[in-house]
Design a protein around this motif. Structure first.
Motif, PDB file in Angstrom:
ATOM      1  N   GLY A  75       8.810  -6.756  -3.872  1.00 51.36           N
ATOM      2  CA  GLY A  75       9.034  -8.036  -4.537  1.00 51.36           C
ATOM      3  C   GLY A  75       9.077  -9.177  -3.543  1.00 51.36           C
ATOM      4  N   THR A  76       8.685 -10.351  -3.995  1.00 47.66           N
ATOM      5  CA  THR A  76       8.708 -11.567  -3.178  1.00 47.66           C
ATOM      6  C   THR A  76       9.330 -12.678  -4.011  1.00 47.66           C
ATOM      7  N   ARG A  77       9.389 -13.863  -3.446  1.00 54.57           N
ATOM      8  CA  ARG A  77       9.935 -15.001  -4.202  1.00 54.57           C
ATOM      9  C   ARG A  77       9.035 -15.368  -5.381  1.00 54.57           C
ATOM     10  N   LEU A  78       7.776 -14.906  -5.355  1.00 50.69           N
ATOM     11  CA  LEU A  78       6.833 -15.218  -6.428  1.00 50.69           C
ATOM     12  C   LEU A  78       6.747 -14.132  -7.487  1.00 50.69           C
ATOM     13  N   LEU A  79       7.213 -12.924  -7.136  1.00 54.01           N
ATOM     14  CA  LEU A  79       6.992 -11.788  -8.031  1.00 54.01           C
ATOM     15  C   LEU A  79       8.116 -10.777  -7.867  1.00 54.01           C
ATOM     16  N   ALA A  80       8.716 -10.388  -8.981  1.00 58.10           N
ATOM     17  CA  ALA A  80       9.712  -9.307  -8.925  1.00 58.10           C
ATOM     18  C   ALA A  80       9.023  -8.005  -8.566  1.00 58.10           C
ATOM     19  N   GLY A  81       9.748  -7.107  -7.894  1.00 55.35           N
ATOM     20  CA  GLY A  81       9.175  -5.847  -7.459  1.00 55.35           C
ATOM     21  C   GLY A  81       8.600  -5.036  -8.608  1.00 55.35           C
ATOM     22  N   ARG A  82       7.470  -4.392  -8.357  1.00 51.26           N
ATOM     23  CA  ARG A  82       6.784  -3.583  -9.356  1.00 51.26           C
ATOM     24  C   ARG A  82       6.700  -2.136  -8.871  1.00 51.26           C
ATOM     25  N   THR A  83       6.641  -1.203  -9.815  1.00 52.35           N
ATOM     26  CA  THR A  83       6.404   0.193  -9.481  1.00 52.35           C
ATOM     27  C   THR A  83       4.928   0.376  -9.162  1.00 52.35           C
ATOM     28  N   VAL A  84       4.642   0.879  -7.956  1.00 44.66           N
ATOM     29  CA  VAL A  84       3.261   1.019  -7.495  1.00 44.66           C
ATOM     30  C   VAL A  84       2.944   2.494  -7.283  1.00 44.66           C
ATOM     31  N   GLY A  85       1.816   2.939  -7.825  1.00 47.25           N
ATOM     32  CA  GLY A  85       1.319   4.285  -7.573  1.00 47.25           C
ATOM     33  C   GLY A  85       0.115   4.216  -6.655  1.00 47.25           C
ATOM     34  N   VAL A  86       0.151   4.951  -5.545  1.00 48.48           N
ATOM     35  CA  VAL A  86      -0.925   4.936  -4.559  1.00 48.48           C
ATOM     36  C   VAL A  86      -1.620   6.297  -4.552  1.00 48.48           C
ATOM     37  N   VAL A  87      -2.930   6.289  -4.739  1.00 50.06           N
ATOM     38  CA  VAL A  87      -3.719   7.508  -4.563  1.00 50.06           C
ATOM     39  C   VAL A  87      -4.353   7.411  -3.181  1.00 50.06           C
ATOM     40  N   ASP A  88      -3.811   8.184  -2.253  1.00 50.45           N
ATOM     41  CA  ASP A  88      -4.200   8.090  -0.840  1.00 50.45           C
ATOM     42  C   ASP A  88      -5.069   9.286  -0.480  1.00 50.45           C
ATOM     43  N   GLU A  89      -6.320   9.257  -0.924  1.00 43.72           N
ATOM     44  CA  GLU A  89      -7.196  10.426  -0.791  1.00 43.72           C
ATOM     45  C   GLU A  89      -7.369  10.845   0.663  1.00 43.72           C
ATOM     46  N   ARG A  90      -7.476   9.872   1.580  1.00 39.31           N
ATOM     47  CA  ARG A  90      -7.732  10.213   2.982  1.00 39.31           C
ATOM     48  C   ARG A  90      -6.518   9.975   3.878  1.00 39.31           C
ATOM     49  N   SER A  91      -5.361   9.817   3.254  1.00 43.74           N
ATOM     50  CA  SER A  91      -4.094   9.661   3.987  1.00 43.74           C
ATOM     51  C   SER A  91      -4.111   8.486   4.952  1.00 43.74           C
ATOM     52  N   GLU A  92      -4.901   7.466   4.640  1.00 39.25           N
ATOM     53  CA  GLU A  92      -4.980   6.305   5.529  1.00 39.25           C
ATOM     54  C   GLU A  92      -4.021   5.197   5.134  1.00 39.25           C
ATOM     55  N   ILE A  93      -3.680   5.122   3.859  1.00 37.69           N
ATOM     56  CA  ILE A  93      -2.832   4.014   3.412  1.00 37.69           C
ATOM     57  C   ILE A  93      -1.392   4.253   3.842  1.00 37.69           C
ATOM     58  N   GLY A  94      -0.843   5.388   3.433  1.00 34.51           N
ATOM     59  CA  GLY A  94       0.543   5.693   3.771  1.00 34.51           C
ATOM     60  C   GLY A  94       0.703   6.421   5.084  1.00 34.51           C
ATOM     61  N   GLY A  95      -0.373   7.077   5.560  1.00 34.25           N
ATOM     62  CA  GLY A  95      -0.256   7.858   6.779  1.00 34.25           C
ATOM     63  C   GLY A  95       0.804   8.937   6.652  1.00 34.25           C
ATOM     64  N   CYS A  96       0.775   9.675   5.542  1.00 35.18           N
ATOM     65  CA  CYS A  96       1.835  10.654   5.260  1.00 35.18           C
ATOM     66  C   CYS A  96       1.840  11.794   6.269  1.00 35.18           C
ATOM     67  N   TYR A  97       3.037  12.204   6.635  1.00 29.87           N
ATOM     68  CA  TYR A  97       3.239  13.355   7.503  1.00 29.87           C
ATOM     69  C   TYR A  97       4.261  14.252   6.819  1.00 29.87           C
ATOM     70  N   ARG A  98       3.814  15.464   6.422  1.00 31.98           N
ATOM     71  CA  ARG A  98       4.651  16.380   5.652  1.00 31.98           C
ATOM     72  C   ARG A  98       5.206  15.704   4.400  1.00 31.98           C
ATOM     73  N   GLY A  99       4.343  14.918   3.762  1.00 31.77           N
ATOM     74  CA  GLY A  99       4.698  14.293   2.498  1.00 31.77           C
ATOM     75  C   GLY A  99       5.444  12.983   2.595  1.00 31.77           C
ATOM     76  N   VAL A 100       5.807  12.567   3.813  1.00 33.89           N
ATOM     77  CA  VAL A 100       6.571  11.333   3.987  1.00 33.89           C
ATOM     78  C   VAL A 100       5.670  10.264   4.602  1.00 33.89           C
ATOM     79  N   ALA A 101       5.614   9.086   3.968  1.00 30.28           N
ATOM     80  CA  ALA A 101       4.766   8.003   4.469  1.00 30.28           C
ATOM     81  C   ALA A 101       5.292   7.480   5.798  1.00 30.28           C
ATOM     82  N   GLN A 102       4.387   7.330   6.766  1.00 32.29           N
ATOM     83  CA  GLN A 102       4.742   6.751   8.058  1.00 32.29           C
ATOM     84  C   GLN A 102       4.593   5.233   8.038  1.00 32.29           C
ATOM     85  N   ASN A 103       3.783   4.732   7.122  1.00 29.59           N
ATOM     86  CA  ASN A 103       3.625   3.290   6.960  1.00 29.59           C
ATOM     87  C   ASN A 103       4.548   2.791   5.854  1.00 29.59           C
TER      88      ASN A 103
END
Length: 313
Positions: free
Chosen positions: A171-199
């Motif tokens: 969330g920001t001053r312009l927008l209340a926080g939203r629930t976001v679902g990420v499909v990270d097919e190549r593990s580049e967005i979250g950089g998950c390691y053992r299921g936990v996002a590094q980013n």
């Protein structure tokens, strides 16, 4: 959060020494390319750098690739067979190691690669705040616009997507926080390691890691009820169909696609109908001159220019 593995940690000792001698800013390093028998090449600030040994560009040896792959795979290439058949391995932290070699075929499909001859280590960068100037143009009536980020490779679209996800989730001053679902097919967005996002992707973000985009979007809609769905590098017909389904289900879409211009995007059959029907409400076109991530234009569904980042070169 796990401590990140530094990008230099997967390089053989002698190559690491040569790269460190260049005294480059690691956050500006984009790629490290190793080709057997060819000079080592670094892509730094969109320019090629050739590390030197004894006054000559260092030529990559076969053992350099073998040693790098051992570090990247934690000495177990077999465990990464599923990824290697797609031509890459994603490291902890979201760095992606592309590779070429001899394809092993089984029933007409690629089963694995052997005799690896080239590696391309694409460095993942996390830049909190890089979406600050863009996000206000993606919000309308307290809702996130269906948005497509368009750019050629190495222009920062995944980095921008990552920060948009974080800001929309928190969330920001312009927008209340939203629930976001990420499909990270190549593990580049979250950089998950053992299921936990590094980013950092925000407090309201759920990540489906290593899952094909089309299938993942359907799974998230059925199981997690996201308000916003984010995916990187769409390009297949099933991806487009899943996006249309998600829109009909009331989800807002954030996606990226390869393209050098809006005209090039219109010429792609998969996207022509999406554009004609106005499925996306915002298009963000990125370039790399004078810097990676330069916003060449933000357009609405009619093609009207809403914003262009001024060149400061």
């Amino acid at each position: 959060m796990q401590e990140r593995i530094g990008i230099y940690d997967v390089l053989p000792g002698k190559i690491r020494f040569l790269v460190e001698k260049e005294r480059l800013q690691e956050d500006l390093l984009q790629e490290i390319r190793l080709r057997t028998g060819q000079p080592l090449i670094l892509i730094y600030r969109d320019r090629e750098v050739f590390p030197m040994q004894d006054g000559k560009p260092y030529r990559v040896q076969e053992e350099d690739l073998k040693e790098t792959l051992e570090y990247v795979s934690n000495y177990s290439l077999y465990a990464y067979e599923q990824e290697m058949r797609q031509g890459f391995i994603t490291m902890e932290g979201g760095h992606r190691v592309g590779m070429t070699g001899q394809a092993i075929m089984e029933k007409g499909q690629i089963k694995n690669l052997k005799y690896i001859s080239s590696l391309n280590i694409r460095v993942s960068h996390e830049k909190p705040g890089c979406a600050d100037q863009v996000l206000p143009y993606l919000i309308r009536d307290q809702s996130v616009c269906h948005t497509l980020l368009v750019s050629p490779p190495r222009c920062g679209k995944t980095t921008l997507l990552r920060d948009l996800i974080r800001q929309i989730s928190d969330g920001t001053r312009l927008l209340a926080g939203r629930t976001v679902g990420v499909v990270d097919e190549r593990s580049e967005i979250g950089g998950c390691y053992r299921g936990v996002a590094q980013n950092r992707l925000g407090r309201r973000t759920d990540i489906l890691d290593g899952c094909p985009k089309a299938e993942g979007m359907m799974m998230l809609i059925r199981s997690m009820g996201p308000e916003v769905i984010a995916v990187d590098e769409i390009g297949k017909a099933e991806d487009v169909h899943a996006i249309e389904y998600a829109i009909h289900c009331g989800c807002r879409i954030l996606a990226t696609v390869h393209g050098a211009s809006m005209e090039e995007l219109r010429q792609k059959p998969l996207f022509h109908q999406l554009i004609r029907r106005g499925c996306f409400e915002r298009y963000v076109l990125l370039g790399n001159q004078p810097k990676a991530g330069q916003v060449l234009g933000i357009y609405d569904e009619r093609g009207s220019l809403l914003y262009r980042e001024e060149c400061t070169c």
